[in-house]
Design a protein around this motif. Sequence first.
Motif, short mmCIF file in Angstrom:
data_model
loop_
_atom_site.label_atom_id
_atom_site.label_comp_id
_atom_site.label_asym_id
_atom_site.label_seq_id
_atom_site.Cartn_x
_atom_site.Cartn_y
_atom_site.Cartn_z
N VAL A 33 4.02 0.51 -6.26
CA VAL A 33 2.93 -0.19 -5.59
C VAL A 33 2.96 0.10 -4.09
CG1 VAL A 33 2.05 -2.47 -4.96
CG2 VAL A 33 2.69 -1.99 -7.32
N ALA A 34 4.15 0.06 -3.48
CA ALA A 34 4.27 0.34 -2.05
C ALA A 34 3.82 1.76 -1.73
CB ALA A 34 5.71 0.11 -1.60
N THR A 35 4.18 2.70 -2.58
CA THR A 35 3.77 4.09 -2.38
C THR A 35 2.25 4.20 -2.47
OG1 THR A 35 5.87 4.87 -3.30
CG2 THR A 35 4.05 6.45 -3.22
N MET A 36 1.66 3.52 -3.42
CA MET A 36 0.20 3.54 -3.57
C MET A 36 -0.49 2.93 -2.33
SD MET A 36 -2.23 1.36 -6.09
CE MET A 36 -1.77 -0.07 -5.12
N LEU A 37 0.03 1.82 -1.82
CA LEU A 37 -0.55 1.19 -0.64
C LEU A 37 -0.43 2.11 0.58
CD1 LEU A 37 0.76 -2.46 -1.12
CD2 LEU A 37 -1.63 -1.71 -1.26
N ALA A 38 0.70 2.78 0.72
CA ALA A 38 0.88 3.72 1.84
C ALA A 38 -0.07 4.91 1.69
CB ALA A 38 2.33 4.19 1.91
N GLN A 39 -0.18 5.44 0.48
CA GLN A 39 -1.07 6.59 0.25
C GLN A 39 -2.53 6.22 0.51
OE1 GLN A 39 -0.07 9.76 -0.44
NE2 GLN A 39 -2.21 10.32 -0.16
N ASP A 40 -2.93 5.03 0.07
CA ASP A 40 -4.30 4.57 0.32
C ASP A 40 -4.60 4.53 1.82
OD1 ASP A 40 -4.85 4.32 -2.36
OD2 ASP A 40 -4.70 2.12 -2.39
N LYS A 41 -3.66 4.00 2.59
CA LYS A 41 -3.87 3.92 4.04
C LYS A 41 -3.90 5.31 4.66
CE LYS A 41 -4.63 1.03 6.48
NZ LYS A 41 -5.96 0.65 7.07
N LEU A 42 -3.02 6.20 4.23
CA LEU A 42 -3.04 7.57 4.76
C LEU A 42 -4.38 8.24 4.48
CD1 LEU A 42 0.37 9.39 4.10
CD2 LEU A 42 -0.72 8.87 6.27
N GLU A 43 -4.89 8.09 3.26
CA GLU A 43 -6.17 8.70 2.91
C GLU A 43 -7.30 8.11 3.75
OE1 GLU A 43 -6.61 11.32 1.00
OE2 GLU A 43 -4.46 11.37 0.59
N GLU A 44 -7.26 6.81 3.98
CA GLU A 44 -8.27 6.17 4.83
C GLU A 44 -8.20 6.70 6.26
OE1 GLU A 44 -8.74 1.90 7.00
OE2 GLU A 44 -8.07 1.84 4.90
N LEU A 45 -6.98 6.81 6.80
CA LEU A 45 -6.81 7.28 8.18
C LEU A 45 -7.26 8.73 8.34
CD1 LEU A 45 -3.36 5.63 8.96
CD2 LEU A 45 -5.60 4.91 9.82
N LYS A 46 -7.07 9.54 7.32
CA LYS A 46 -7.46 10.96 7.38
C LYS A 46 -8.97 11.14 7.45
CE LYS A 46 -5.21 13.54 4.37
NZ LYS A 46 -4.40 13.97 3.22
N THR A 47 -9.73 10.12 7.04
CA THR A 47 -11.20 10.22 7.06
C THR A 47 -11.79 9.75 8.39
OG1 THR A 47 -11.57 8.02 6.14
CG2 THR A 47 -11.31 9.84 4.57
#
Length: 168
Positions: free
Chosen positions: A48-62
Amino acid sequence: MTIKKKPSGFTMLEVMLSIVILLVGVLALSSLQTTSVGANYTSHRMTVATMLAQDKLEELKTLAWNDPQLSDTQDNFTVDADSDGAADNFDWTQTPDHDNADGPGGIANPIDENGNPLPGTLATQGYYRFWNVADSVPAAKMKTISVRVQWQEKRAHSVTLNTVISQN
């Protein structure tokens, strides 16, 4: 002449010894089961923590290059992990550049498994999401972004994901 037959069956001592051996085996299996359940829970939290971090990274990249969520607000890119004289990691003991409340629609930490706010009574079960940005790292017109998600079980745990973005 009569031949005495040896009694058939098990003696009380053999039965008791068999029960003790069986109990030792069952107790070992129950201990193994308990350990397995705990490891599964920790693995779930890490996923879950990895998913939350990945979601934020993807958001920041946009986001646009000059978006406030991509600003380097703290001098915390200071750890020289490979001893080459150049900083190459964030020092997470310092104040991070951003936390989960930053940006439009941002919500305060702690968050649940879906990134939604947690009420105060469940705060100890939540996740805390932070990120750091380093301008011009590893080169000019580039930014290094590092997102960390932390949670507490018996001890503190964290997952950190990094990416580099470039200016278009």
